[in-house]
Write a protein that holds these residues in place. Sequence first.
Motif, mmCIF file in Angstrom:
data_model
loop_
_atom_site.group_PDB
_atom_site.id
_atom_site.type_symbol
_atom_site.label_atom_id
_atom_site.label_comp_id
_atom_site.label_asym_id
_atom_site.label_seq_id
_atom_site.Cartn_x
_atom_site.Cartn_y
_atom_site.Cartn_z
ATOM 1 N N ARG A 192 24.801 56.350 -5.113
ATOM 2 C CA ARG A 192 25.121 54.930 -4.895
ATOM 3 C C ARG A 192 25.964 54.384 -6.042
ATOM 4 O O ARG A 192 26.937 53.649 -5.809
ATOM 5 C CB ARG A 192 23.827 54.127 -4.737
ATOM 6 N N ILE A 193 25.612 54.726 -7.264
ATOM 7 C CA ILE A 193 26.393 54.257 -8.414
ATOM 8 C C ILE A 193 27.800 54.842 -8.384
ATOM 9 O O ILE A 193 28.797 54.135 -8.586
ATOM 10 C CB ILE A 193 25.680 54.623 -9.732
ATOM 11 N N LEU A 194 27.889 56.151 -8.109
ATOM 12 C CA LEU A 194 29.199 56.793 -8.096
ATOM 13 C C LEU A 194 30.070 56.250 -6.972
ATOM 14 O O LEU A 194 31.281 56.056 -7.154
ATOM 15 C CB LEU A 194 29.030 58.310 -7.957
ATOM 16 N N ILE A 195 29.484 55.974 -5.813
ATOM 17 C CA ILE A 195 30.245 55.374 -4.718
ATOM 18 C C ILE A 195 30.802 54.015 -5.139
ATOM 19 O O ILE A 195 31.955 53.676 -4.849
ATOM 20 C CB ILE A 195 29.363 55.245 -3.462
ATOM 21 N N GLY A 196 29.980 53.220 -5.832
ATOM 22 C CA GLY A 196 30.446 51.924 -6.309
ATOM 23 C C GLY A 196 31.636 52.055 -7.247
ATOM 24 O O GLY A 196 32.617 51.307 -7.142
ATOM 25 N N TRP A 217 17.407 55.167 8.498
ATOM 26 C CA TRP A 217 18.683 54.958 9.170
ATOM 27 C C TRP A 217 19.578 53.957 8.435
ATOM 28 O O TRP A 217 20.814 54.050 8.523
ATOM 29 C CB TRP A 217 18.441 54.495 10.609
ATOM 30 N N ARG A 218 18.980 53.030 7.700
ATOM 31 C CA ARG A 218 19.821 52.066 6.960
ATOM 32 C C ARG A 218 20.633 52.776 5.882
ATOM 33 O O ARG A 218 21.834 52.516 5.713
ATOM 34 C CB ARG A 218 18.948 50.971 6.343
ATOM 35 N N TRP A 219 19.962 53.665 5.120
ATOM 36 C CA TRP A 219 20.682 54.418 4.084
ATOM 37 C C TRP A 219 21.655 55.394 4.713
ATOM 38 O O TRP A 219 22.730 55.666 4.158
ATOM 39 C CB TRP A 219 19.703 55.147 3.167
ATOM 40 N N MET A 220 21.293 55.926 5.878
ATOM 41 C CA MET A 220 22.213 56.814 6.586
ATOM 42 C C MET A 220 23.500 56.079 6.927
ATOM 43 O O MET A 220 24.614 56.580 6.693
ATOM 44 C CB MET A 220 21.544 57.339 7.856
ATOM 45 N N LEU A 221 23.366 54.866 7.447
ATOM 46 C CA LEU A 221 24.545 54.070 7.784
ATOM 47 C C LEU A 221 25.340 53.706 6.534
ATOM 48 O O LEU A 221 26.577 53.674 6.561
ATOM 49 C CB LEU A 221 24.121 52.801 8.528
ATOM 50 N N ARG A 245 15.360 61.114 -4.712
ATOM 51 C CA ARG A 245 15.520 59.729 -5.186
ATOM 52 C C ARG A 245 16.580 59.632 -6.265
ATOM 53 O O ARG A 245 17.408 58.716 -6.273
ATOM 54 C CB ARG A 245 14.177 59.208 -5.718
ATOM 55 N N THR A 246 16.555 60.568 -7.215
ATOM 56 C CA THR A 246 17.561 60.579 -8.271
ATOM 57 C C THR A 246 18.952 60.748 -7.680
ATOM 58 O O THR A 246 19.907 60.082 -8.090
ATOM 59 C CB THR A 246 17.270 61.717 -9.263
ATOM 60 N N ALA A 247 19.082 61.657 -6.716
ATOM 61 C CA ALA A 247 20.377 61.882 -6.079
ATOM 62 C C ALA A 247 20.855 60.629 -5.353
ATOM 63 O O ALA A 247 22.052 60.306 -5.384
ATOM 64 C CB ALA A 247 20.269 63.054 -5.108
ATOM 65 N N ALA A 307 28.985 61.668 3.261
ATOM 66 C CA ALA A 307 28.539 61.554 4.657
ATOM 67 C C ALA A 307 27.494 62.609 4.986
ATOM 68 O O ALA A 307 26.516 62.330 5.698
ATOM 69 C CB ALA A 307 29.739 61.688 5.589
ATOM 70 N N ALA A 308 27.680 63.826 4.475
ATOM 71 C CA ALA A 308 26.704 64.889 4.723
ATOM 72 C C ALA A 308 25.343 64.518 4.145
ATOM 73 O O ALA A 308 24.301 64.768 4.775
ATOM 74 C CB ALA A 308 27.204 66.198 4.114
ATOM 75 N N TRP A 309 25.341 63.916 2.963
ATOM 76 C CA TRP A 309 24.076 63.489 2.361
ATOM 77 C C TRP A 309 23.404 62.408 3.210
ATOM 78 O O TRP A 309 22.187 62.437 3.439
ATOM 79 C CB TRP A 309 24.315 62.993 0.940
ATOM 80 N N GLY A 310 24.182 61.452 3.677
ATOM 81 C CA GLY A 310 23.601 60.393 4.493
ATOM 82 C C GLY A 310 23.083 60.892 5.826
ATOM 83 O O GLY A 310 21.985 60.524 6.265
ATOM 84 N N LEU A 311 23.837 61.763 6.490
ATOM 85 C CA LEU A 311 23.429 62.263 7.803
ATOM 86 C C LEU A 311 22.247 63.213 7.727
ATOM 87 O O LEU A 311 21.576 63.452 8.736
ATOM 88 C CB LEU A 311 24.614 62.976 8.469
#
Length: 446
Positions: free
Chosen positions: A146-150, A246-250, A139-141, A235-239
Amino acid sequence: MARHDSLFFPPAANGWAHPGYTPRPTAQQAARQEHGWRLFGLWILFGAALYQMALCLVHTHVFAVRTAMVGAAEFVLYLGCLLVLARRLQLDVVAILSLCAAYLLLLALLRGSLDAKGFRDLLIVLLFYWLGRSVGDVRTADRFLRILIGVVLLFGFFEMFFVEYYSRVFNVFSYYVSQGGLRGTNWIKDNTLALNSMRPEGIGRTILPGLLGAHRVSSIFLEPVSLGNFAVITAAWGLSKEKTEWRWMLFFVGAAMLMITLADSRYGLMTISCLILMRLAFRGRMHYLLMFLPLVCVLMLIGIALFLPDYHGDNMLGRLRITGVVLSEFGIGELMGLKGYNLGFGDMGYAVLLTRFGLPFFVALWIGFWMIRMKDEQGIRFRAYAALYMSLILAISGTSLMALKTAGVLWFLIGCCALREKPAVARGFADTPAPQSANRKASHVS
């Protein structure tokens, strides 16, 4: 006469405590302390991702930043990791750090010179892995990524659509020249970005060239290569997530594809394609097949050199052929890390790794990586995807794998996926042991 004896009257009962007594924190206080350390660890991680951008800002507008200041900034981040780990110092951490340091010192004695870069690379791997294992979880990751991607996309779009203003804020070219990483002449007139922010004429952009032009975005990483590497990690984290998420994966894969498009990362596009195929085809123990991928990559590089001896194209295939030629000429000295460690191999990652650490040490670290016990299937998948990322990048890049701004994130995420015992929360005086009768009843039932 009342006796002030802590054996008979607990300190909480009579208000007195002997000088050596330290009150135990309550469960609530312990939880707050744990939360505080977790936030501190995340600030360290954000610092690892953003410190180059911050130093470039200082260099552009305040004073020239030299290599020593970059090293000092990294040292502060490593020290922060050590502070987090020192609160619950574990014997295995000390043992691994000591063994690695002893091995590198032995290599230094045999070579006659000390390789500070080797120490620094190992510190990144070990400290950020244990940081994730100590204060992180999935959860922390997720929240951190998400913040870093933003932040990455915000600065990425700023650079893409307002490149002139971005160049005024961050003089990336001058920043790297100041550290001795580039020559003082720029082959692109009036360009203040990194040299690889524009592909040379005749090569051009690969992804949407007509729409986005020749400019390759770097965002907070100052180099498009690092942005592409971060996109692959994302992408590796999402997959690696379960199908129910699947929503977070996408979300993670979509963000990664957007970053790869901005950076025009051919490596990222190829690697994410492989990751998607793995997610569709691999199940369970099949992920452990990636353990042999570095060997497969090295054999393929040597094979390219053997079957295309006269190929000299200035493209990825040409770079792979040159790497294969160099690896095929390695002797015992290079494989043991005793020769070639002071040579510049450029984009030949496997050559850099073998000459810097030696084949036996590399094999030991790789086996240790696969011996990490993961919490669940997501961790097993992410480790395999990280192995793919590392194995492929070593074939085309010399040092970007160990760039702190992306390597810190990668090893923190691996640490978050690792299985660990939950930290024991200190009990307050309200927490009383179970009654003796209940203990007897439980043992009888079992």
